[in-house]
Design an enzyme around this catalytic site. Structure first.
Site, PDB file in Angstrom:
ATOM      1  N   GLU A  76      -0.250 -10.663   2.854  1.00 23.74           N
ATOM      2  CA  GLU A  76      -0.166  -9.817   4.065  1.00 23.74           C
ATOM      3  C   GLU A  76      -0.577 -10.617   5.291  1.00 23.74           C
ATOM      4  O   GLU A  76       0.073 -10.569   6.335  1.00 23.74           O
ATOM      5  CB  GLU A  76      -1.051  -8.585   3.917  1.00 23.74           C
ATOM      6  CG  GLU A  76      -0.522  -7.561   2.943  1.00 23.74           C
ATOM      7  CD  GLU A  76      -1.484  -6.418   2.724  1.00 23.74           C
ATOM      8  OE1 GLU A  76      -2.696  -6.602   2.957  1.00 23.74           O
ATOM      9  OE2 GLU A  76      -1.018  -5.338   2.335  1.00 23.74           O
ATOM     10  N   GLY A 111       0.838  -1.206   0.000  1.00 25.27           N
ATOM     11  CA  GLY A 111       0.000   0.000   0.000  1.00 25.27           C
ATOM     12  C   GLY A 111       0.871   1.253   0.000  1.00 25.27           C
ATOM     13  O   GLY A 111       2.094   1.183  -0.127  1.00 25.27           O
ATOM     14  N   SER A 112       0.211   2.400   0.192  1.00 24.46           N
ATOM     15  CA  SER A 112       0.928   3.686   0.077  1.00 24.46           C
ATOM     16  C   SER A 112       1.569   4.115   1.394  1.00 24.46           C
ATOM     17  O   SER A 112       2.618   4.757   1.387  1.00 24.46           O
ATOM     18  CB  SER A 112      -0.032   4.766  -0.416  1.00 24.46           C
ATOM     19  OG  SER A 112      -1.091   4.920   0.516  1.00 24.46           O
ATOM     20  N   THR A 113       0.998   3.755   2.514  1.00 27.91           N
ATOM     21  CA  THR A 113       1.563   4.189   3.805  1.00 27.91           C
ATOM     22  C   THR A 113       2.886   3.479   4.078  1.00 27.91           C
ATOM     23  O   THR A 113       3.845   4.064   4.574  1.00 27.91           O
ATOM     24  CB  THR A 113       0.566   3.916   4.948  1.00 27.91           C
ATOM     25  OG1 THR A 113      -0.703   4.455   4.590  1.00 27.91           O
ATOM     26  CG2 THR A 113       1.040   4.510   6.260  1.00 27.91           C
ATOM     27  N   LYS A 156      -8.425   6.226   8.828  1.00 29.65           N
ATOM     28  CA  LYS A 156      -8.636   4.775   9.000  1.00 29.65           C
ATOM     29  C   LYS A 156      -9.095   4.447  10.421  1.00 29.65           C
ATOM     30  O   LYS A 156      -9.376   3.299  10.736  1.00 29.65           O
ATOM     31  CB  LYS A 156      -7.356   3.999   8.692  1.00 29.65           C
ATOM     32  CG  LYS A 156      -6.529   4.393   7.469  1.00 29.65           C
ATOM     33  CD  LYS A 156      -7.261   4.455   6.205  1.00 29.65           C
ATOM     34  CE  LYS A 156      -6.424   4.610   4.949  1.00 29.65           C
ATOM     35  NZ  LYS A 156      -5.341   3.699   4.729  1.00 29.65           N
ATOM     36  N   GLY A 212      -6.759  -5.111   2.394  1.00 27.28           N
ATOM     37  CA  GLY A 212      -7.017  -5.656   1.068  1.00 27.28           C
ATOM     38  C   GLY A 212      -7.491  -4.625   0.072  1.00 27.28           C
ATOM     39  O   GLY A 212      -7.781  -4.930  -1.076  1.00 27.28           O
ATOM     40  N   GLY A 245      -5.731  -2.677  -1.332  1.00 26.24           N
ATOM     41  CA  GLY A 245      -4.724  -2.732  -2.393  1.00 26.24           C
ATOM     42  C   GLY A 245      -4.617  -4.122  -3.024  1.00 26.24           C
ATOM     43  O   GLY A 245      -3.750  -4.378  -3.852  1.00 26.24           O
ATOM     44  N   ASP A 275       2.517  -2.867   8.488  1.00 28.99           N
ATOM     45  CA  ASP A 275       1.603  -2.860   7.350  1.00 28.99           C
ATOM     46  C   ASP A 275       0.525  -1.797   7.540  1.00 28.99           C
ATOM     47  O   ASP A 275       0.316  -1.285   8.645  1.00 28.99           O
ATOM     48  CB  ASP A 275       0.937  -4.253   7.222  1.00 28.99           C
ATOM     49  CG  ASP A 275       0.395  -4.504   5.827  1.00 28.99           C
ATOM     50  OD1 ASP A 275       0.053  -5.671   5.530  1.00 28.99           O
ATOM     51  OD2 ASP A 275       0.309  -3.534   5.034  1.00 28.99           O
ATOM     52  N   GLY A 276      -0.109  -1.449   6.436  1.00 24.91           N
ATOM     53  CA  GLY A 276      -1.195  -0.478   6.501  1.00 24.91           C
ATOM     54  C   GLY A 276      -2.516  -1.166   6.755  1.00 24.91           C
ATOM     55  O   GLY A 276      -2.568  -2.369   7.003  1.00 24.91           O
TER      56      GLY A 276
HETATM   57  O1  DER Z   1      -4.274  -3.600   0.663  1.00 23.77           O
HETATM   58  C1  DER Z   1      -3.860  -3.480   1.829  1.00 23.77           C
HETATM   59  O2  DER Z   1      -4.110  -4.308   2.733  1.00 23.77           O
HETATM   60  C2  DER Z   1      -3.122  -2.222   2.212  1.00 23.77           C
HETATM   61  O3  DER Z   1      -2.279  -2.448   3.308  1.00 23.77           O
HETATM   62  C3  DER Z   1      -4.186  -1.202   2.555  1.00 23.77           C
HETATM   63  O4  DER Z   1      -5.009  -1.765   3.495  1.00 23.77           O
HETATM   64  C4  DER Z   1      -3.596   0.089   3.075  1.00 23.77           C
HETATM   65  O5  DER Z   1      -3.184   0.797   1.982  1.00 23.77           O
HETATM   66  P1  DER Z   1      -2.858   2.375   2.117  1.00 23.77           P
HETATM   67  O6  DER Z   1      -1.735   2.469   3.096  1.00 23.77           O
HETATM   68  O7  DER Z   1      -2.454   2.765   0.728  1.00 23.77           O
HETATM   69  O8  DER Z   1      -4.120   3.035   2.577  1.00 23.77           O
END
Ligand code: DER
Length: 232
Positions: free
Chosen positions: A107, A30-32, A125, A99, A101, A85-86
């Site tokens: 993950e 993901g982006s974070t 979030k 999910g 992404g 993880d994000g």
């Molecule tokens: O797809 C995923 O599980 C990513 O971790 C998502 O949940 C978080 O993505 P973001 O950091 O771009 O919001």
């Protein structure tokens, strides 16, 4: 603070507090997480840390390689110290929707092999209940040939609506890093998520769900005022 700076604050805090020399680190998607990998690479360089990274997607693998971090896998390191993880949404009990992404399967596998799963996210979030802010539905990875009967069974058994996730940069459905389809389950009501996660996983053809129940140890939320909120 902007959304991006909120993500960066959370990511830096998590890397600074949960990574040390000789850590085996699960790298989420993901982006974070991009900010977390940046900070990790900076710390490895400045502090000459020995860190090895297990990716959770093609995206994570590319990030690790691009930042010249040491790539490893679960065959070499079946036990990780930490997974960072994000998440798409975090409720008051640290149950996650992941999910967004499309990377939920690897993950969840990598997170399950880590001593602690640390979640990094911006303030959008941080919810009381799942579905409050994240409206794209709970992702469910399924074997492609079974997506329609699974969709029908979920809608009949649990209500809501289930949509096959269609690709934007490719004609047809999203195909995951594992060659599967993603269903997004929307308009769900408030449930006991551990029961639902089990029910969904028992449906033939369901590979994994984006419900991470009792997995996260801690979440760091970057806030608009430039501070970081911790939730355990
Ligand atoms: O797809 C995923 O599980 C990513 O971790 C998502 O949940 C978080 O993505 P973001 O950091 O771009 O919001």
């Amino acid at each position: 603070a902007s959304l991006e700076s909120a993500k960066k604050l959370a990511a830096y805090k998590a890397v600074d507090l949960h990574v040390q020399n000789n850590s085996i680190v699960g790298v989420g998607s993901g982006s974070t997480v991009v900010y977390a990998v940046e900070r990790l690479a900076e710390r490895v360089k400045n502090e000459k840390l020995n860190v090895q990274c297990v990716p959770t997607s093609f995206q994570a693998r590319q990030l690790i390689i691009q930042h010249r971090l040491h790539l490893t896998d679960l065959e070499i390191h079946p036990r990780l110290d930490v997974c960072i993880d994000g998440a798409d949404e975090v409720d008051s009990t640290l149950t996650l929707i992941k999910g967004g992404g499309g990377c939920l399967l690897q993950e969840k596998i990598v997170a399950s092999c880590a001593k602690e799963l640390i979640i990094i996210a911006d303030y959008t979030k941080n919810s009381q209940k799942l579905g409050e802010q994240y409206k794209k539905g709970i992702p469910i990875e399924v074997v492609p040939m079974a997506y329609l009967p699974i969709k029908t069974q979920i809608e009949n058994q649990l209500g809501g609506t289930v949509e096959l996730r269609m690709a934007k940069a490719k004609a047809g459905p999203v195909v995951t890093d594992n060659g599967n389809f993603i269903l997004d389950w929307k308009n769900f009501q408030d449930y006991k998520w551990d029961t639902i996660n089990t029910k969904l996983n028992l449906i033939p053809g369901v590979v994994e769900t984006g419900l991470f129940v009792n997995m996260a140890k801690k979440a760091y939320f970057g806030l608009a005022d430039g501070s970081v909120k911790e939730q355990i």
